[in-house]
Write an enzyme that holds these catalytic residues in place. Structure first.
Site, PDB file in Angstrom:
ATOM      1  N   LYS A  62       0.838  -1.206   0.000  1.00  0.00           N
ATOM      2  CA  LYS A  62       0.000   0.000   0.000  1.00  0.00           C
ATOM      3  C   LYS A  62       0.871   1.253   0.000  1.00  0.00           C
ATOM      4  O   LYS A  62       1.644   1.483   0.927  1.00  0.00           O
ATOM      5  CB  LYS A  62      -0.925   0.013   1.222  1.00  0.00           C
ATOM      6  CG  LYS A  62      -1.899   1.189   1.189  1.00  0.00           C
ATOM      7  CD  LYS A  62      -2.864   1.151   2.353  1.00  0.00           C
ATOM      8  CE  LYS A  62      -2.348   1.868   3.569  1.00  0.00           C
ATOM      9  NZ  LYS A  62      -2.273   3.332   3.436  1.00  0.00           N
ATOM     10  N   ASP A 122      -3.152   4.387  -2.214  1.00  0.00           N
ATOM     11  CA  ASP A 122      -4.131   4.859  -1.217  1.00  0.00           C
ATOM     12  C   ASP A 122      -4.069   6.387  -1.122  1.00  0.00           C
ATOM     13  O   ASP A 122      -3.525   6.934  -0.171  1.00  0.00           O
ATOM     14  CB  ASP A 122      -3.778   4.189   0.133  1.00  0.00           C
ATOM     15  CG  ASP A 122      -4.701   4.616   1.257  1.00  0.00           C
ATOM     16  OD1 ASP A 122      -5.836   5.046   0.989  1.00  0.00           O
ATOM     17  OD2 ASP A 122      -4.268   4.508   2.430  1.00  0.00           O
ATOM     18  N   LYS A 135      -6.951   8.340  -1.611  1.00  0.00           N
ATOM     19  CA  LYS A 135      -8.277   8.800  -1.153  1.00  0.00           C
ATOM     20  C   LYS A 135      -8.709  10.078  -1.859  1.00  0.00           C
ATOM     21  O   LYS A 135      -8.826  11.145  -1.251  1.00  0.00           O
ATOM     22  CB  LYS A 135      -8.280   9.025   0.362  1.00  0.00           C
ATOM     23  CG  LYS A 135      -7.859   7.820   1.172  1.00  0.00           C
ATOM     24  CD  LYS A 135      -7.994   8.102   2.669  1.00  0.00           C
ATOM     25  CE  LYS A 135      -7.499   6.976   3.509  1.00  0.00           C
ATOM     26  NZ  LYS A 135      -6.047   6.818   3.560  1.00  0.00           N
ATOM     27  N   ASP A 178     -12.674  15.357  -4.613  1.00  0.00           N
ATOM     28  CA  ASP A 178     -12.685  16.626  -5.344  1.00  0.00           C
ATOM     29  C   ASP A 178     -13.963  16.679  -6.160  1.00  0.00           C
ATOM     30  O   ASP A 178     -14.847  15.818  -5.985  1.00  0.00           O
ATOM     31  CB  ASP A 178     -11.432  16.712  -6.244  1.00  0.00           C
ATOM     32  CG  ASP A 178     -10.942  18.152  -6.387  1.00  0.00           C
ATOM     33  OD1 ASP A 178     -11.771  19.023  -6.734  1.00  0.00           O
ATOM     34  OD2 ASP A 178      -9.741  18.411  -6.156  1.00  0.00           O
ATOM     35  N   THR A 187     -11.046   5.028   9.875  1.00  0.00           N
ATOM     36  CA  THR A 187     -11.045   4.219  11.107  1.00  0.00           C
ATOM     37  C   THR A 187     -10.482   4.997  12.310  1.00  0.00           C
ATOM     38  O   THR A 187     -10.521   4.512  13.428  1.00  0.00           O
ATOM     39  CB  THR A 187     -10.232   2.927  10.898  1.00  0.00           C
ATOM     40  OG1 THR A 187      -9.064   3.240  10.150  1.00  0.00           O
ATOM     41  CG2 THR A 187     -11.027   1.890  10.151  1.00  0.00           C
ATOM     42  N   ARG A 237       1.856  -0.197  11.075  1.00  0.00           N
ATOM     43  CA  ARG A 237       2.798  -0.147  12.194  1.00  0.00           C
ATOM     44  C   ARG A 237       3.163  -1.498  12.817  1.00  0.00           C
ATOM     45  O   ARG A 237       4.341  -1.729  13.109  1.00  0.00           O
ATOM     46  CB  ARG A 237       2.303   0.864  13.250  1.00  0.00           C
ATOM     47  CG  ARG A 237       2.513   2.297  12.805  1.00  0.00           C
ATOM     48  CD  ARG A 237       1.719   3.301  13.586  1.00  0.00           C
ATOM     49  NE  ARG A 237       0.312   3.299  13.183  1.00  0.00           N
ATOM     50  CZ  ARG A 237      -0.587   4.184  13.621  1.00  0.00           C
ATOM     51  NH1 ARG A 237      -0.225   5.122  14.470  1.00  0.00           N
ATOM     52  NH2 ARG A 237      -1.832   4.129  13.195  1.00  0.00           N
TER      53      ARG A 237
HETATM   54  O1  C5P Z   1      -0.166   1.682  10.992  1.00  0.00           O
HETATM   55  P1  C5P Z   1      -1.582   1.243  10.724  1.00  0.00           P
HETATM   56  O2  C5P Z   1      -1.724  -0.260  10.655  1.00  0.00           O
HETATM   57  O3  C5P Z   1      -2.586   1.920  11.626  1.00  0.00           O
HETATM   58  O4  C5P Z   1      -1.832   1.779   9.242  1.00  0.00           O
HETATM   59  C1  C5P Z   1      -3.069   1.855   8.645  1.00  0.00           C
HETATM   60  C2  C5P Z   1      -2.899   2.383   7.253  1.00  0.00           C
HETATM   61  O5  C5P Z   1      -4.187   2.419   6.644  1.00  0.00           O
HETATM   62  C3  C5P Z   1      -2.356   3.819   7.168  1.00  0.00           C
HETATM   63  O6  C5P Z   1      -1.558   3.878   5.989  1.00  0.00           O
HETATM   64  C4  C5P Z   1      -3.599   4.685   7.017  1.00  0.00           C
HETATM   65  O7  C5P Z   1      -3.369   5.834   6.254  1.00  0.00           O
HETATM   66  C5  C5P Z   1      -4.526   3.740   6.238  1.00  0.00           C
HETATM   67  N1  C5P Z   1      -5.964   3.976   6.378  1.00  0.00           N
HETATM   68  C6  C5P Z   1      -6.606   4.018   7.605  1.00  0.00           C
HETATM   69  N2  C5P Z   1      -7.962   4.228   7.675  1.00  0.00           N
HETATM   70  C7  C5P Z   1      -8.690   4.367   6.552  1.00  0.00           C
HETATM   71  C8  C5P Z   1      -8.046   4.290   5.296  1.00  0.00           C
HETATM   72  C9  C5P Z   1      -6.684   4.077   5.264  1.00  0.00           C
HETATM   73  O8  C5P Z   1      -5.957   3.849   8.624  1.00  0.00           O
HETATM   74  N3  C5P Z   1      -9.998   4.490   6.622  1.00  0.00           N
END
Ligand code: C5P
Length: 227
Positions: free
Chosen positions: A30, A59, A61, A64, A118, A208
């Site tokens: 991603k 990703d 998002k 616009d 989220t 992470r």
């Molecule tokens: O580090 P972590 O597992 O929290 O990463 C989640 C990834 O998913 C990040 O790159 C974040 O930008 C992305 N994301 C998110 N919530 C969303 C869409 C994408 O956390 N609704």
């Protein structure tokens, strides 16, 4: 269910090193805002050089006006990625315009819509959308389905109900996964791999817990064993 590894490290070199250590695993990669703004198309090319088979989820998002989103979607076509996303809150017309524009291509990436980020808790979500997360996420999912998208980005807690009101084939991709109950960080609604499975999630995104680990390949392997 497939695993999507978030490449959210501070430099391109660190992201490429991470990809090198996990290149033998069948995972999606991603590429988010940070990496794409900083490293752009050369980064996408470098990922494909490391693993020509890898699947890439861009990703960004998009949010616009409809024509600008469709223009951006067409530029994304030139990158050769396998999946990208837009915000469902940009509206049904914007999503329809994107899908209409991509019709002329024989092959196109999967297009997903973000329902509710989220990181939102109920209070903050309500201050933006004046509704409860679950109800609004369902509505956004229906709009995306009717606009012809392939699926949505949602929380694992919403996946099964979204499939019920759309279709079993409508894809769900869920971030906020803490495979083995690790630290949630800024994510409010986190779920484990088991919960994602129960909710019939198609793709889990893990950032992470993998890239902050001392042995990312071992974490990837442990997750894949569970899928
Ligand atoms: O580090 P972590 O597992 O929290 O990463 C989640 C990834 O998913 C990040 O790159 C974040 O930008 C992305 N994301 C998110 N919530 C969303 C869409 C994408 O956390 N609704």
């Amino acid at each position: 269910m497939e695993l999507c590894v978030a490449l959210d490290l501070p430099t391109m070199e660190e992201n490429l090193a991470l990809v090198n250590t996990i290149k033998s695993y069948p995972v999606w990669l991603k590429v988010g805002l940070r990496a794409y703004i900083r490293d752009g198309e050369p980064f996408i090319k470098a990922l494909k050089e490391i693993n020509p088979e890898c699947k890439i989820f861009l990703d960004l998002k998009l949010y616009d006006i409809p024509n600008t989103m469709a223009d951006a979607a067409e530029s994304i076509m030139g990158l050769g990625v396998d999946m990208f996303n837009v915000h469902a809150s940009a509206g049904k017309i914007a999503m329809q315009t994107v899908m209409e524009r991509l019709k002329k291509y024989e092959q196109r990436p999967l297009v997903l819509a973000v329902t509710a980020l989220t990181s939102f808790d109920e209070d903050e979500f309500k201050s933006v959308y004046s509704e409860k997360i679950a109800a609004k996420a369902d509505q956004f999912a229906k709009d995306s389905y009717e606009a012809g998208l392939d699926g949505v980005v949602c929380s694992a807690f919403e996946s099964a109900s979204i499939k019920l009101i759309t279709s079993n084939e409508f894809l769900t991709l869920t971030p906020g996964i803490r495979p083995f109950g690790e630290d949630a960080g800024d994510q409010q609604r986190v779920a484990t791999v088991e919960l994602a499975q129960k909710e019939h999630v198609d793709f889990i995104v893990v950032g992470r817990p993998i890239y902050k680990s001392e042995d990312p390949a071992a974490v990837v392997e442990k997750i894949i064993e569970k899928l």
